[in-house]
Motif scaffolding. Structure first.
Motif, mmCIF file in Angstrom:
data_model
loop_
_atom_site.group_PDB
_atom_site.id
_atom_site.type_symbol
_atom_site.label_atom_id
_atom_site.label_comp_id
_atom_site.label_asym_id
_atom_site.label_seq_id
_atom_site.Cartn_x
_atom_site.Cartn_y
_atom_site.Cartn_z
ATOM 1 N N VAL A 133 58.942 40.367 76.454
ATOM 2 C CA VAL A 133 59.097 39.889 75.072
ATOM 3 C C VAL A 133 60.570 39.687 74.741
ATOM 4 O O VAL A 133 60.967 38.647 74.185
ATOM 5 N N LEU A 148 56.587 31.235 69.634
ATOM 6 C CA LEU A 148 55.153 31.377 69.865
ATOM 7 C C LEU A 148 54.613 30.299 70.790
ATOM 8 O O LEU A 148 53.681 30.533 71.567
ATOM 9 N N ALA A 151 55.469 31.488 74.116
ATOM 10 C CA ALA A 151 54.670 32.681 74.423
ATOM 11 C C ALA A 151 53.257 32.318 74.842
ATOM 12 O O ALA A 151 52.671 32.977 75.713
ATOM 13 N N ASP A 152 52.688 31.276 74.253
ATOM 14 C CA ASP A 152 51.324 30.880 74.588
ATOM 15 C C ASP A 152 51.184 30.513 76.062
ATOM 16 O O ASP A 152 50.235 30.921 76.730
ATOM 17 N N ALA A 155 51.631 33.614 78.232
ATOM 18 C CA ALA A 155 50.464 34.491 78.172
ATOM 19 C C ALA A 155 49.395 34.063 79.167
ATOM 20 O O ALA A 155 48.754 34.902 79.809
ATOM 21 N N THR A 238 48.876 27.306 67.741
ATOM 22 C CA THR A 238 49.982 28.162 68.176
ATOM 23 C C THR A 238 49.714 29.643 67.893
ATOM 24 O O THR A 238 49.403 30.024 66.769
ATOM 25 N N GLY A 239 49.822 30.440 68.928
ATOM 26 C CA GLY A 239 49.617 31.882 68.811
ATOM 27 C C GLY A 239 48.249 32.344 69.263
ATOM 28 O O GLY A 239 48.044 33.542 69.492
ATOM 29 N N THR A 242 48.375 33.630 72.979
ATOM 30 C CA THR A 242 49.168 34.866 73.004
ATOM 31 C C THR A 242 48.354 36.025 72.440
ATOM 32 O O THR A 242 48.329 37.117 73.008
ATOM 33 N N PHE A 245 45.603 37.110 74.904
ATOM 34 C CA PHE A 245 46.130 37.887 76.027
ATOM 35 C C PHE A 245 46.472 39.307 75.590
ATOM 36 O O PHE A 245 46.089 40.286 76.243
ATOM 37 N N ILE A 246 47.192 39.437 74.498
ATOM 38 C CA ILE A 246 47.630 40.764 74.041
ATOM 39 C C ILE A 246 46.431 41.651 73.717
ATOM 40 O O ILE A 246 46.345 42.806 74.155
ATOM 41 N N GLY A 298 47.394 41.406 68.502
ATOM 42 C CA GLY A 298 46.631 40.333 69.119
ATOM 43 C C GLY A 298 45.588 39.746 68.193
ATOM 44 O O GLY A 298 45.471 38.517 68.070
#
Length: 308
Positions: A133, A148, A151-152, A155, A238-239, A242, A245-246, A298
């Motif tokens: 991160v 983000l 991050a996507d 992920a 968007t997001g 991520t 995954f989280i 998440g």
């Protein structure tokens, strides 16, 4: 008779090279080099494969701009090479620091130099995750990239590394689960693994918790994320990836912790389960405590993405 699976005869070392020793003299002074064994372990191979597969998957996504919002990838292939370097540093530094701070702070406080001996073992996923991160944040700030969006795609590439890593944990006969009489229990080698309160016929079978995690946080999560990435418009929300995954990792880890053998330094006669937070007969392991924030963040990211 105990129904169990014997541990496969697989060496933790993939192959080893014997480096011969050379002796030479410079200015009347004798020197020597070499004289050691260079071992390549499955765990090291897991890290290498994880990074290679992650880079390949991210490159595939970058080359398909139609998957992204506004038909434009968050960053270029040239940026990707830099990102991978940042991520490697984040994984190693974060993973080691996480293990030191989350699992054995008092031990390393007495011997700080030991924290640098990565070859002795001891890496934390949650620490590695935080390291990634931070590396991602620094990378995005450097290149002015929406965090983000980057991050996507990161992920989606992460579960492959988790799959390889957990398989390597199994080959190393480490991080095994609690004792069980289930037919798929594995008889792991070693004195500690064979120390059970209810051993049958002198054998102690344990949950192969490494394989549970390889299946959940590795294979299943990877298939779900890749399907959403390449077969739907998930990257345009968007997001969403991520968040999946989280929360997917957090849920898998939280559940597997129920059958995973805790670290010995958390166990006492009054706390045989090894809870890091104990309230009477109920409690949470360190892995569960670290996974709860991941679940919350998440689910929040997925809910926010679905509203857009």
């Amino acid at each position: 008779m105990l129904a169990s699976i014997p541990f496969p005869d697989i060496s933790p070392v993939l192959f080893a090279l014997n480096i011969p020793q050379w002796h030479f003299t410079i200015g009347g002074t004798d020197f020597s080099l070499g004289g050691f064994e260079l071992a390549i372990r499955w765990y090291a191979l897991a890290y290498i494969l994880g990074i290679l597969v992650a880079g390949w998957l991210m490159r595939l996504a970058i080359r398909r701009p139609n998957l992204w919002p506004e038909d434009k990838a968050a960053f270029s292939e040239k940026n990707l090479d830099d990102l991978i370097t940042w991520l490697i540093i984040g994984i190693i530094v974060g993973g080691r620091l996480g293990y030191v701070l989350f699992y054995k702070p008092l031990y390393y406080l007495e011997d700080p130099i030991a924290a640098l001996r990565i070859y002795d073992g001891g890496m934390s996923f949650h620490g590695g995750f935080l390291g990634v991160v931070m590396a991602g944040i620094l990378f995005c700030r450097k290149y002015q990239i929406p965090m983000l969006r980057a991050a996507d795609v990161m992920a989606v590439s992460a579960p492959a590394g988790l799959l390889f890593g957990r398989l390597a944990n199994f080959i190393n006969a480490e991080l095994w689960g609690r004792e069980t009489t289930l037919p798929w229990g594995v008889v792991f080698p070693g004195y500690e693994a064979q120390t059970c309160s209810d051993a049958v016929m002198g054998l102690c079978a344990r949950h192969p918790s490494q394989l549970y995690e390889a299946l959940g946080e590795g294979l299943i999560l990877s298939v779900a994320l890749l399907h959403l990435l390449f077969r739907t418009k998930a990257l345009r929300r968007t997001g969403l990836l991520t968040g999946l995954f989280i929360s997917g990792y957090g849920l898998t880890r939280f559940l597997v912790e129920m059958v995973r053998q805790p670290d010995a330094h958390f166990q006492t006669l009054q706390n045989p389960i090894g809870y890091a937070l104990q309230l009477g007969s109920w409690g949470l392991t360190m892995g569960q405590m670290l996974s709860l924030p991941m679940l919350i963040v998440g689910f929040w990211l997925m809910a926010k993405a679905c509203k857009t």
